[in-house]
Design an enzyme around this catalytic site. Structure first.
Site, short mmCIF file in Angstrom:
data_model
loop_
_atom_site.label_atom_id
_atom_site.label_comp_id
_atom_site.label_asym_id
_atom_site.label_seq_id
_atom_site.Cartn_x
_atom_site.Cartn_y
_atom_site.Cartn_z
N LYS A 72 2.36 -3.06 6.78
CA LYS A 72 2.67 -3.31 5.35
C LYS A 72 4.18 -3.16 5.10
O LYS A 72 4.78 -3.97 4.40
CB LYS A 72 1.89 -2.35 4.45
CG LYS A 72 0.41 -2.61 4.36
CD LYS A 72 0.10 -3.96 3.71
CE LYS A 72 -1.38 -4.18 3.50
NZ LYS A 72 -1.70 -5.46 2.85
N TYR B 46 -1.37 0.35 10.45
CA TYR B 46 -1.64 -0.34 9.17
C TYR B 46 -0.45 -0.18 8.23
O TYR B 46 0.08 -1.16 7.71
CB TYR B 46 -2.92 0.23 8.53
CG TYR B 46 -3.09 -0.20 7.09
CD1 TYR B 46 -3.00 0.73 6.07
CD2 TYR B 46 -3.30 -1.53 6.76
CE1 TYR B 46 -3.13 0.35 4.75
CE2 TYR B 46 -3.43 -1.92 5.44
CZ TYR B 46 -3.34 -0.97 4.44
OH TYR B 46 -3.47 -1.35 3.13
N SER C 117 0.83 -1.22 0.00
CA SER C 117 0.00 0.00 0.00
C SER C 117 0.85 1.26 0.00
O SER C 117 1.93 1.28 0.59
CB SER C 117 -0.90 0.01 1.24
OG SER C 117 -1.54 1.28 1.37
C1 WQD Z 1 -9.37 10.06 0.30
C2 WQD Z 1 -9.60 11.53 0.52
C3 WQD Z 1 -9.94 12.14 2.82
C4 WQD Z 1 -13.71 10.07 3.38
C5 WQD Z 1 -6.78 5.13 2.34
C6 WQD Z 1 -5.74 4.32 3.01
C7 WQD Z 1 -4.85 3.66 2.00
C8 WQD Z 1 -5.65 2.89 0.98
C9 WQD Z 1 -6.72 3.76 0.37
C10 WQD Z 1 -5.50 0.60 1.73
C11 WQD Z 1 -8.87 12.03 1.76
C12 WQD Z 1 -11.19 12.42 1.99
C13 WQD Z 1 -12.54 10.56 2.84
C14 WQD Z 1 -14.76 10.97 3.71
C15 WQD Z 1 -13.42 12.78 2.91
N1 WQD Z 1 -6.21 1.74 1.56
N2 WQD Z 1 -12.41 11.89 2.61
N3 WQD Z 1 -14.57 12.29 3.46
O1 WQD Z 1 -6.98 8.11 3.09
O2 WQD Z 1 -6.19 8.50 0.69
O3 WQD Z 1 -6.18 6.19 1.64
O4 WQD Z 1 -7.50 4.29 1.46
O5 WQD Z 1 -4.41 0.35 1.33
O6 WQD Z 1 -4.02 2.80 2.70
O7 WQD Z 1 -4.94 5.20 3.78
O8 WQD Z 1 -8.33 7.28 1.10
O9 WQD Z 1 -10.70 7.37 0.53
O10 WQD Z 1 -10.03 7.42 2.99
O11 WQD Z 1 -9.62 9.41 1.54
O12 WQD Z 1 -13.27 14.00 2.70
O13 WQD Z 1 -15.85 10.58 4.22
O14 WQD Z 1 -10.99 11.75 0.78
O15 WQD Z 1 -9.69 13.20 3.71
O16 WQD Z 1 -8.38 13.32 1.48
P1 WQD Z 1 -6.88 7.64 1.68
P2 WQD Z 1 -9.75 7.81 1.58
#
Ligand code: WQD
Length: 356
Positions: free
Chosen positions: A167, A163, A139
């Site tokens: 990894k 997490y 990841s």
């Molecule tokens: C994306 C953007 C949030 C939810 C994570 C894991 C990573 C991988 C993918 C496993 C961010 C914003 C989110 C919400 C929002 N998973 N957001 N409102 O954090 O980039 O990555 O998932 O491997 O390891 O860290 O993805 O989709 O959670 O967030 O504004 O309700 O959307 O702040 O900027 P992220 P995400």
């Protein structure tokens, strides 16, 4: 074609990869404990792959086994049975693991146990059965707060949550294992950026348990009416519209990347290949909302709230190595992602729980 073991193959990325591998002609044994997935996904994968049944009613090339990667007896039985059938397991694609950042902060022991100890158990079973070809689901989280973006594979490994640490630790274990047994292990560590979307048929897709942690499934559930509105975590980031930018990769592109990585491992001598799987393009939270509204024809109400702990402003992959080493790059756009994601969500408002 090869006999493969797919751990976590009923999950979001696993199920889409199983479909691509079946269409390639491989035979799959899928080990999954269904803690965050449904066997229904694999029944639908079998239908999409148009698998046939033998005279005695056995389905060809796809066998489902419910179990845990940390259960050594279960693994021994899996490998031995495959051997006795004259189709020993030639490679493993290892998806099984826990992957919610926030949950990992609350439950580090469970995360370390499943992600690291569980993988160690799997590797021991592989080694004892001379199966030393592995594609590992890593990841981009292990980059933590990136110093520069786009992020190359040579960027510092500086995880900021249990997490991401788990990894990074598995990647280190894989390097140590390969070094201990030179010319034996063929390993690909694939560092995913933000996997999203669904197969265009609308019959398989992302079905998170409970309230989605991730943006895309949350937006999708708001559009279909399962959630009231979206909370946008921060509108004051140093980006073009004040919201965070991420590298969203269509799950079918990701699945095809696994196929290409496996082909590369089978074709080349022992190595540890570490590759980012991303598009190299960024999209902001508000751009995702807009694209999804366009694709679905539905409004996605949102409110901008405070920033979420652990977020970085911009996280985008440098995808050059995957193109160079695998000849692989993403083919699908954010609009494709939203159209396909909506095809899945609109046909399955409650995910796999709908029709069983
Ligand atoms: C994306 C953007 C949030 C939810 C994570 C894991 C990573 C991988 C993918 C496993 C961010 C914003 C989110 C919400 C929002 N998973 N957001 N409102 O954090 O980039 O990555 O998932 O491997 O390891 O860290 O993805 O989709 O959670 O967030 O504004 O309700 O959307 O702040 O900027 P992220 P995400």
């Amino acid at each position: 074609m090869a006999q493969l073991l797919i751990t976590g193959g009923a999950g979001f990325i696993g199920s889409h990869t199983c479909l691509v591998l079946l269409q390639e002609g491989h035979s799959l044994i899928v080990l999954d404990n269904y803690s965050n997935s449904s066997p229904v996904a694999l029944e639908r994968v079998a239908a999409l792959a148009e698998l046939s049944f033998s005279a005695n009613g056995e389905r060809e090339r796809l066998e489902l086994v419910q179990g845990n990667i940390g259960d050594r007896e279960c693994l021994e039985q899996l490998f031995n049975t495959a051997c006795k059938r004259g189709k020993p397991i030639e490679a493993v694609i290892h998806f099984a693991g826990l992957k919610a950042v926030g949950e990992s902060v609350r439950e580090p022991l469970r995360y370390w146990n499943v992600n690291l100890t569980g993988t160690g158990c799997l590797l021991a079973a592989m080694d004892s059965h001379s199966c030393r070809t592995l594609v590992f689901s890593s990841s981009a989280t292990l980059y933590g707060y990136p110093d520069t973006t786009p992020i190359p594979e040579t960027a510092p490994i500086q995880p900021i949550n249990p997490y991401g640490h788990s990894k990074a630790a598995v990647e280190q274990l894989l390097h140590d294992l390969a070094a201990s047994d030179p010319n034996q292990w063929r390993i690909a560590c694939l560092r995913y950026f933000n996997p999203v979307g669904a197969h265009p048929s609308g019959t398989i897709g992302e079905d998170p348990l409970g309230r989605p942690n991730n943006l895309f499934p949350f937006v999708s559930q708001v559009a279909v009416g399962r959630r009231e509105s979206l909370q946008v975590f921060g509108g004051d980031w140093p980006t073009r519209d004040g919201t965070c930018i991420r590298d969203y990769i269509h799950v079918m592109d990701l699945a095809e990347g696994h196929r290409s990585a496996l082909e590369c491992l089978f074709a080349e001598p022992a190595q540890v290949l570490t590759l980012n799987l991303g598009s190299g393009q960024g999209a902001s939270v508000l751009e995702v909302v807009q694209a999804f509204e366009q694709a679905s024809g539905r409004k996605v109400p949102y409110e901008v709230v405070g920033r979420r702990d652990g977020d970085a402003a911009i996280t985008i992959a440098d995808p050059a190595s995957a193109l160079h080493r695998l000849g692989w790059r993403t083919q699908r756009t954010l609009d494709d992602i939203c159209l396909d994601g909506w095809a899945w969500q609109s046909a399955n408002p409650s995910g796999y729980g709908d029709l069983g």
